[in-house]
Structure formats: structure tokens, C-alpha cells
Design an enzyme around this catalytic site. Structure first.
Site, mmCIF file in Angstrom:
data_model
loop_
_atom_site.group_PDB
_atom_site.id
_atom_site.type_symbol
_atom_site.label_atom_id
_atom_site.label_comp_id
_atom_site.label_asym_id
_atom_site.label_seq_id
_atom_site.Cartn_x
_atom_site.Cartn_y
_atom_site.Cartn_z
ATOM 1 N N PHE A 126 0.856 -1.188 0.000
ATOM 2 C CA PHE A 126 0.000 0.000 0.000
ATOM 3 C C PHE A 126 0.889 1.233 0.000
ATOM 4 O O PHE A 126 1.710 1.431 0.903
ATOM 5 C CB PHE A 126 -0.924 0.013 1.226
ATOM 6 C CG PHE A 126 -1.787 1.249 1.307
ATOM 7 C CD1 PHE A 126 -2.958 1.347 0.573
ATOM 8 C CD2 PHE A 126 -1.409 2.325 2.107
ATOM 9 C CE1 PHE A 126 -3.742 2.495 0.624
ATOM 10 C CE2 PHE A 126 -2.191 3.477 2.176
ATOM 11 C CZ PHE A 126 -3.358 3.557 1.430
ATOM 12 N N GLY A 127 0.738 2.095 -1.020
ATOM 13 C CA GLY A 127 1.514 3.335 -1.104
ATOM 14 C C GLY A 127 0.629 4.537 -0.857
ATOM 15 O O GLY A 127 -0.517 4.582 -1.334
ATOM 16 N N TYR A 128 1.151 5.521 -0.120
ATOM 17 C CA TYR A 128 0.345 6.711 0.204
ATOM 18 C C TYR A 128 1.083 8.014 -0.122
ATOM 19 O O TYR A 128 0.519 9.098 0.045
ATOM 20 C CB TYR A 128 -0.039 6.690 1.698
ATOM 21 C CG TYR A 128 1.179 6.608 2.594
ATOM 22 C CD1 TYR A 128 1.714 5.368 2.953
ATOM 23 C CD2 TYR A 128 1.825 7.755 3.021
ATOM 24 C CE1 TYR A 128 2.867 5.291 3.721
ATOM 25 C CE2 TYR A 128 2.967 7.685 3.792
ATOM 26 C CZ TYR A 128 3.476 6.452 4.147
ATOM 27 O OH TYR A 128 4.634 6.372 4.898
ATOM 28 N N GLY A 129 2.344 7.914 -0.557
ATOM 29 C CA GLY A 129 3.130 9.110 -0.870
ATOM 30 C C GLY A 129 3.633 9.010 -2.298
ATOM 31 O O GLY A 129 2.846 8.847 -3.237
ATOM 32 N N SER A 130 4.953 9.049 -2.467
ATOM 33 C CA SER A 130 5.490 8.940 -3.821
ATOM 34 C C SER A 130 5.099 7.610 -4.463
ATOM 35 O O SER A 130 5.031 7.506 -5.694
ATOM 36 C CB SER A 130 7.019 9.083 -3.811
ATOM 37 O OG SER A 130 7.623 7.987 -3.167
ATOM 38 N N GLU A 174 13.083 3.335 0.519
ATOM 39 C CA GLU A 174 12.445 3.849 1.746
ATOM 40 C C GLU A 174 13.376 3.753 2.962
ATOM 41 O O GLU A 174 12.903 3.751 4.100
ATOM 42 C CB GLU A 174 11.143 3.068 2.004
ATOM 43 C CG GLU A 174 10.164 3.063 0.850
ATOM 44 C CD GLU A 174 9.597 4.448 0.520
ATOM 45 O OE1 GLU A 174 9.495 5.287 1.420
ATOM 46 O OE2 GLU A 174 9.294 4.688 -0.670
HETATM 47 C C1 SIN Z 1 4.770 5.762 0.354
HETATM 48 O O1 SIN Z 1 4.680 6.410 -0.687
HETATM 49 O O2 SIN Z 1 3.948 4.837 0.605
HETATM 50 C C2 SIN Z 1 5.846 6.012 1.350
HETATM 51 C C3 SIN Z 1 6.369 7.395 1.388
HETATM 52 C C4 SIN Z 1 7.058 7.854 0.141
HETATM 53 O O3 SIN Z 1 7.890 7.112 -0.418
HETATM 54 O O4 SIN Z 1 6.785 8.964 -0.324
#
Ligand code: SIN
Length: 188
Positions: free
Chosen positions: A24-28, A99
Site C-alpha cells: 500500500f503506497g500513500y506518498g510517492s 524507503e
Molecule cells: C509511500 O509512498 O507509501 C511512502 C512514502 C514515500 O515514499 O513517499
């Protein structure tokens, strides 16, 4: 920044026997995959909210002038929209490196748009990690983002790409959109 979570994540691997699993990704990770995946689906997780409280010394800033990137903080009742990727365990070598500045994996329940559920692995940076910056007013966060730049590019691009991707998901995220508004004011 010497803190590096690669070893901790490798030791905690929870998927030795799996052929594929969800991330699950929430940022980049919403707008820039950079790895092979089998399937990609919008999803959400409960009880967490996105915050620009993590320092970026390796991607969107430098050790001398860190940028700011998102992490998750616990927020009972909140829903965090993001993107789920079905991947093979081999991809975690790449992800752990990407990460590595303070993010550890944990597993949580995800809900897909059609109501289906699955477990997903999420990278989260907590206040215990050395790159943590914590809360600040939206205009101060925007100011730091406007000035920061690292090997992965300008910090402003991270913010604007994320805000665009969240609009594409119909996600309501006042924190991100407020900082975006402040950045646009700074940039005139
Ligand atoms: C993410 O995107 O899930 C983690 C934070 C990032 O890499 O920006």
C-alpha cells in the site's frame, strides 16, 4: 544521516513463503512506482492520516538541508486513500532501499474501491526514527519544501505530484492541499 532501515526491514520480512503480496503506497508510491507490478488498484486504510512530518535527506533534500516527505500518523476514524500494488517479494529489495531513510514495514488491512479487503504492507516512519521532523505550520512546511532539492529532484515536485495524484483518486486531504496552496503563494 546514518540511520538506515534496510537491515531492520530485511530481518522483519513477513513474506518468505508468498508468491505475491500487496503493497500500500500513500506518498510517492502513489504516483511513481518505479518497479514491476502485477496489478495496481486504488485502496484505502483506516485509522491513519498522511503528514509531511518526515525528513528527506536522501531523495528530496540533503543531510545538510533535508526536505519533507509524507509518513502516516495514527488517527482513529480517519481514512487514508492510496494505491495498492500486487508485487512479488523480489521487489522488496528495491523498496527497502528506496524507503531506507527511517521507514519500517508493517502489515494492515486495505479496502479496495469495490469493498474487497486484503492485507497490505505499508512503509511508515515513526517519531522514533532519526529523520523525523514532526509537526509545523503549513506555511513553514511549504517554505521548507520550496527550498529543498535532492538526488530525486525538487521537493516541490514531490508535493505537487502527490496533490495531483490525490485529486485523481478523489481523496480529501486538507493537510496536503493546504501545504500545496501555501507553496503556490510562495512561488507567486
Ligand atoms: C509511500 O509512498 O507509501 C511512502 C512514502 C514515500 O515514499 O513517499
Amino acid at each position: 544521516m546514518s540511520f538506515n532501515t534496510i537491515e531492520a526491514n530485511r530481518r522483519a520480512a513477513q513474506f518468505e513463503d508468498r508468491e505475491q503480496l500487496w503493497l500500500f503506497g500513500y506518498g510517492s508510491l502513489i504516483y511513481k512506482a518505479g518497479f514491476d507490478y502485477i496489478e495496481r488498484r486504488p485502496a484505502s486504510i483506516e485509522g491513519w492520516q498522511r503528514r509531511f512530518w518526515q525528513g528527506s535527506h536522501d531523495h528530496r533534500g540533503t543531510p545538510e538541508a533535508p526536505g519533507r516527505v509524507v509518513t502516516l500518523v495514527e488517527a482513529p476514524g480517519a481514512t487514508c486513500m492510496g494505491m495498492a500494488y500486487l508485487i512479488t517479494p523480489a521487489v522488496f529489495g528495491y523498496l527497502d532501499h528506496r524507503e531506507k531513510n527511517g521507514y519500517l514495514r508493517f502489515s494492515t488491512d486495505m479496502t479496495f474501491a469495490d469493498g474487497d479487503h486484503a492485507d497490505g504492507l505499508v512503509y511508515i516512519a515513526t517519531p522514533q526514527n532519526e529523520a523525523w521532523l514532526g509537526d509545523a505550520p503549513a506555511d513553514a512546511i511549504a517554505d521548507q519544501i520550496a527550498r529543498s532539492q535532492g538526488p530525486s529532484g525538487a521537493n516541490r515536485d514531490y508535493l505537487l505530484n502527490l496533490a495531483d495524484a490525490l485529486r485523481g483518486l478523489d481523496a480529501d486531504d486538507a493537510h496536503v492541499f493546504d501545504i500545496e496552496t501555501c507553496l503556490r503563494q510562495i512561488e507567486g
